[in-house]
Design an enzyme around this catalytic site. Structure first.
Site, PDB file in Angstrom:
ATOM      1  N   HIS A 245      -0.733  17.874   6.575  1.00  0.00           N
ATOM      2  CA  HIS A 245       0.254  18.527   5.706  1.00  0.00           C
ATOM      3  C   HIS A 245       1.634  18.570   6.326  1.00  0.00           C
ATOM      4  CE1 HIS A 245      -3.048  20.805   3.378  1.00  0.00           C
ATOM      5  NE2 HIS A 245      -2.914  19.552   3.024  1.00  0.00           N
TER       6      HIS A 245
ATOM      7  N   ARG B 290      -0.060   4.936  -5.030  1.00  0.00           N
ATOM      8  CA  ARG B 290      -1.347   5.221  -4.374  1.00  0.00           C
ATOM      9  C   ARG B 290      -1.810   6.607  -4.807  1.00  0.00           C
ATOM     10  NH1 ARG B 290       1.260   2.420   0.452  1.00  0.00           N
ATOM     11  NH2 ARG B 290      -0.193   0.780   1.070  1.00  0.00           N
TER      12      ARG B 290
ATOM     13  N   ARG C 132      -2.685   2.746  -9.070  1.00  0.00           N
ATOM     14  CA  ARG C 132      -3.932   2.239  -8.504  1.00  0.00           C
ATOM     15  C   ARG C 132      -4.928   3.397  -8.504  1.00  0.00           C
ATOM     16  NH1 ARG C 132      -4.111   0.248  -2.387  1.00  0.00           N
ATOM     17  NH2 ARG C 132      -4.020   2.469  -1.960  1.00  0.00           N
TER      18      ARG C 132
ATOM     19  N   GLU D 134      -7.949  -7.825  -2.310  1.00  0.00           N
ATOM     20  CA  GLU D 134      -8.092  -7.373  -0.923  1.00  0.00           C
ATOM     21  C   GLU D 134      -9.351  -7.938  -0.279  1.00  0.00           C
ATOM     22  OE1 GLU D 134      -6.529  -2.847  -0.922  1.00  0.00           O
ATOM     23  OE2 GLU D 134      -7.826  -3.448  -2.559  1.00  0.00           O
TER      24      GLU D 134
ATOM     25  N   ASN E  56      -2.691  -6.015   3.422  1.00  0.00           N
ATOM     26  CA  ASN E  56      -3.170  -5.261   4.593  1.00  0.00           C
ATOM     27  C   ASN E  56      -4.679  -5.417   4.728  1.00  0.00           C
ATOM     28  OD1 ASN E  56      -0.560  -4.305   4.443  1.00  0.00           O
ATOM     29  ND2 ASN E  56      -1.124  -2.322   3.611  1.00  0.00           N
ATOM     30  N   ASP E  57      -5.377  -5.152   3.632  1.00  0.00           N
ATOM     31  CA  ASP E  57      -6.832  -5.270   3.688  1.00  0.00           C
ATOM     32  C   ASP E  57      -7.268  -6.729   3.672  1.00  0.00           C
ATOM     33  OD1 ASP E  57      -8.070  -2.734   4.015  1.00  0.00           O
ATOM     34  OD2 ASP E  57      -7.283  -2.164   2.052  1.00  0.00           O
TER      35      ASP E  57
ATOM     36  N   ARG F 141      -7.732  -3.438  10.825  1.00  0.00           N
ATOM     37  CA  ARG F 141      -6.298  -3.143  10.759  1.00  0.00           C
ATOM     38  C   ARG F 141      -5.942  -1.840  11.469  1.00  0.00           C
ATOM     39  NH1 ARG F 141      -5.446  -1.387   4.345  1.00  0.00           N
ATOM     40  NH2 ARG F 141      -3.748  -0.042   4.960  1.00  0.00           N
TER      41      ARG F 141
ATOM     42  N   CYS G  56       1.671  -6.277  -2.573  1.00  0.00           N
ATOM     43  CA  CYS G  56       2.070  -4.887  -2.302  1.00  0.00           C
ATOM     44  C   CYS G  56       1.659  -4.435  -0.907  1.00  0.00           C
ATOM     45  CB  CYS G  56       1.519  -3.945  -3.365  1.00  0.00           C
ATOM     46  SG  CYS G  56      -0.275  -3.873  -3.389  1.00  0.00           S
TER      47      CYS G  56
HETATM   48  C1  PEP Z   1      -3.331  -3.234   1.069  1.00  0.00           C
HETATM   49  O1  PEP Z   1      -4.500  -3.214   1.441  1.00  0.00           O
HETATM   50  O2  PEP Z   1      -2.539  -4.160   1.340  1.00  0.00           O
HETATM   51  C2  PEP Z   1      -2.783  -2.124   0.262  1.00  0.00           C
HETATM   52  C3  PEP Z   1      -1.586  -2.183  -0.276  1.00  0.00           C
HETATM   53  O3  PEP Z   1      -3.556  -1.017   0.152  1.00  0.00           O
HETATM   54  P1  PEP Z   1      -3.662   0.121   1.269  1.00  0.00           P
HETATM   55  O4  PEP Z   1      -2.667  -0.216   2.337  1.00  0.00           O
HETATM   56  O5  PEP Z   1      -3.369   1.395   0.563  1.00  0.00           O
HETATM   57  O6  PEP Z   1      -5.069  -0.044   1.702  1.00  0.00           O
HETATM   58 MG    MG Z   2      -5.861  -1.740   0.654  1.00  0.00          MG
END
Ligand code: PEP
Ligand code: MG
Length: 735
Positions: free
Chosen positions: A350, A456, A492, A591, A614-615, A625, A662
């Site tokens: 928080h 998100r 999402r 992903e 990212n994923d 990651r 994204c």
């Molecule tokens: C991703 O995986 O690239 C993504 C945008 O989702 P998050 O980073 O919230 O897992």
């Molecule tokens: Mg992701």
């Protein structure tokens, strides 16, 4: 340390123990006094009369040498050392070998610990290390102020001040400089027992009501400042403050004969003991909130104002705390607050969410409180998770320069806000924002982004104690859509799991959380969760367009199942005669690599795709990651990833379905340049990336890059970053 007696008694005992354990003829402890003087405070083996008489300046003799350089010395023939200074009153002439270490605390030398042997003897590294460990304990004794009044040493100023670099975990980005204010919420309780329980209960009631009105004031101030989630968080405080269990345990302790203060502290201690066994980060954070509340109550009981009210606060405050509640942070004057350093905390705690709203960097640093002293000059680098304590002048200059460059750049980027997002050869690129909090929304107008490419939804869920019901979710999503106005928002659905677990859904222990029960897998196993969220989204969007995407879809069948739930909700809405969204677009995140082998079937079904790089990266390379050892081992700018991305973008284009990126790479100028070269025309990123990416793309000639990329991805390089950077520099692309 835990023994009885005065500080001196305990020091004498420690010295005796060291001598015995290390089979030394002498063990002595020198403590720093005012004026950079080291006074012999305790000894076993030297002349006892010399205690409190023998004094050495920093730099004088071997002991002074250890203090001056803040480093250990181990000599088998001490008297032959050029710095050896013989003090006849100590009677140390028969001793040949000497090993000594500085007693350090907070980067300052507080004394020196020495052992000596009569014979010539080589000290092993291990022995010196043991001595250093013991010196750490002695440092605590010195710091308690029982041996020397701490004021005495501080007033002499900078006794052997050492600059230090502490590395930690970045919790909120940014760069700041300021002076340390050590946030110590704990008050010393003088009286533990009371005869009159009724009176104590009355005092407790008085303090509770004062605390309630203070929290109400904070709530009102947060509302005035337009802090969305921080306000919600403070609401949970009010809930806690009225928590029957907590209050009745305090009252019970008063009935047992404790003063109100001691009772609050006892309950607080119980909570802490519970906390030390907890691994669930969510519950830990909630207990930290409760700890904050206890501290507040103690302050009201003592009728004391907190440090935050002090008129003597530095103008440029860097708060250093073990942990902190969000309300405590808001107690401090925002104009003075520059940064926050926490020993305990996570990006989703928080206090971090509030810090983000206040736009200050936050770094988590395990030993901050032992290494930082009040009023120390600090540089906090929230981008890299580093804290510079008492930085040397050259470091200060470098950071002042970076901060100036940063603010100049920000001004330049702000100037690009109203410029079209079009490459030099006329290709329009849609820049979108990644958001997750209401407080992010003002960035939409400020950055000039076209819309929200990734909202998100899990973040608001994570700051709550209970699952928000459909009504609460509807209100939240409606607010997001209201604030976005006519700019599109891509919601999402819940992407929780792994480290983003909610307190009310238990995944049990998972060996590989990233491969475990998360995101759409939870939604499909608990359809009511997904249904409620989709219902809220559909209701919030009444009469307006709605875009929804599902996270972590691994196969077309999962997309179909999720979509079926959405259709069910749409029909439910129709049956009830509620106004549906003007248009519903449904897509999925890319992903999980398995989906790449079902692209034709997928593309027939979706309205759009969004690459979660990212994923996708972590699954393509089988490289966690979240693990610092593996997170940067592979580069997205590499032949496998770029080849894969190119196929994806071409397949989508052929199917006439829009595709964007994204993940974090979309917000890094060189990576964004490459994505555009591969054919992506929509990039979604954090607000602070919009300026740099727009500046880059306005200087980019896509046609030339496209050709270069085709040839580049056929090689066997580990990373194409150097070549792409060279290309950018050669072609005047502002990366
Ligand atoms: C991703 O995986 O690239 C993504 C945008 O989702 P998050 O980073 O919230 O897992
Ligand atoms: Mg992701």
């Amino acid at each position: 340390m835990a023994g009885s007696g005065t500080g001196q008694d305990r020091l004498d005992k420690i010295v005796m123990l060291i001598a015995a354990e290390m089979v030394a003829d002498v063990c002595s402890c020198y403590v720093m006094r005012a004026g950079e003087v080291l006074e012999l405070f305790s000894t076993l083996g030297l002349n006892k009369d010399a205690v409190h008489k023998t004094r050495l300046r920093v730099g004088e003799g071997l002991v002074g040498d250890i203090a001056a350089h803040a480093r250990p010395i181990a000599l088998d023939n001490a008297p032959s050392h050029p710095n050896f200074a013989y003090r006849p009153e100590t009677g140390e002439d028969p001793f040949q070998s000497l090993a000594g270490v500085p007693i350090l605390r907070g980067g300052k030398v507080r004394g020196v610990l020495v052992i000596q042997h009569a014979d010539r003897r080589h000290y092993t590294e291990e022995e010196v290390e043991t001595l250093q460990t013991i010196a750490m304990i002695v440092a605590e004794l010195v710091a308690q102020g029982e041996l020397v009044d701490p004021q005495e040493v501080f007033s002499t100023g900078d006794a052997a001040l050492l600059p230090a670099r502490l590395s930690g975990v970045p919790l909120n980005a940014g760069l700041a400089m300021g002076h340390a204010l050590v946030h110590r919420p704990q008050l010393t309780i003088r009286q533990m027992v009371a005869d009159d329980a009724e009176r104590e209960l009355e005092r407790l009631a008085g303090a509770l009501s004062a605390m309630h009105s203070a929290i109400d004031d904070l709530l009102a101030a947060a509302a005035l400042a337009g802090l969305g989630e921080p306000r919600d968080i403070l609401e949970t405080y009010r809930m806690f403050a009225e928590d029957r269990g907590w209050l009745s345990r305090i009252r019970e302790a008063i009935h047992m004969g404790l003063t109100a203060e001691a009772a609050v502290q006892q309950v607080q201690n119980d909570t802490r003991a519970r906390m030390s066994h907890l691994t669930d980060p969510y519950i830990r954070e909630r207990l930290l909130d409760l700890e904050d509340l206890s501290n507040r109550l103690l302050q009201h009981l003592a009728g004391k104002r907190s440090e935050a009210d002090g008129g003597t606060l530095p103008e440029d405050l860097v708060l250093v705390a073990r942990s902190m509640g969000p309300a405590e942070l808001l107690d401090y004057d925002r104009k003075r607050l520059r940064a926050l350093i926490l020993e305990e905390g996570s990006p989703s705690s928080h206090v971090c969410i509030v810090a983000r709203a206040l736009d200050i960097p936050v770094v988590q640093c395990a030993d901050a409180l032992t290494r930082i002293e009040p009023l120390d000059h600090l540089i906090v680098d929230g981008d890299h998770g580093a804290v510079f304590v008492r930085p040397a002048e050259d470091i200060q200059m470098a950071f002042t320069e970076s901060m100036a460059t940063r603010s100049r750049r920000e001004q330049e980027y702000a100037a690009t806000r109203s410029l079209p997002s079009v490459t030099r050869d006329g290709v329009p690129i849609s820049i979108q924002l990644n958001c997750g909090l209401l407080i992010d929304l003002p960035h939409l107008a400020a950055s000039g982004a076209e819309g929200i490419g990734l909202y998100r939804t899990e973040i608001p869920f994570m700051v709550r104690h209970t699952h928000p019901d459909v009504q609460q979710q509807t209100e939240l999503y409606a607010r997001v859509l209201d604030e976005a106005g006519d700019k599109p928002v891509l919601f999402r659905t819940l992407d929780v799991g792994g480290d983003k677990m909610l307190s009310y859904i238990s995944a049990g222990a998972q060996e590989n959380p990233a491969l475990g029960w998360r995101a759409i897998r939870i939604g499909l196993d608990h359809p009511s969760l997904l249904r409620q969220q989709l219902r809220a989204l559909l209701r919030a969007a009444a009469g307006r367009p709605l875009s929804v995407m599902f996270p972590m879809i691994a196969e077309v069948a999962e997309f179909d199942a999720a979509r079926a739930i959405l259709d069910l909700e749409l029909r439910w809405l129709e049956r009830r005669g509620a106004e549906p969204p003007s248009r519903v677009r449904v897509g999925t995140m890319i992903e999980v690599p398995s989906l790449l082998w079902q692209l034709p079937a997928l593309l027939q079904r979706v309205d759009f795709l969004s690459v979660g790089s990212n994923d996708l990266m972590q699954y393509v390379f089988a490289s966690d990651r979240g693990n610092p050892r593996t997170a940067n081992r592979y580069d997205p700018l590499s032949p496998p990833m770029l080849t894969l991305l190119r196929r994806l973008v071409e397949a989508s284009r052929d199917a006439g379905k829009p595709i964007g990126v994204c993940g974090e790479m979309a917000g890094r100028p060189l990576d964004a340049m490459t994505l555009i070269g591969l054919g992506f025309r929509s990039l979604s990123m954090a607000p602070q990336s919009v300026g740099p990416v727009k500046t880059m793309l306005r200087s980019l000639d896509v046609a030339a890059l496209r050709k270069y990329l085709v040839q580049l991805t056929q090689g066997g390089d580990h990373s194409l970053r150097p070549k792409l950077r060279a290309f950018a520099l050669d072609h005047g692309i502002l990366i």
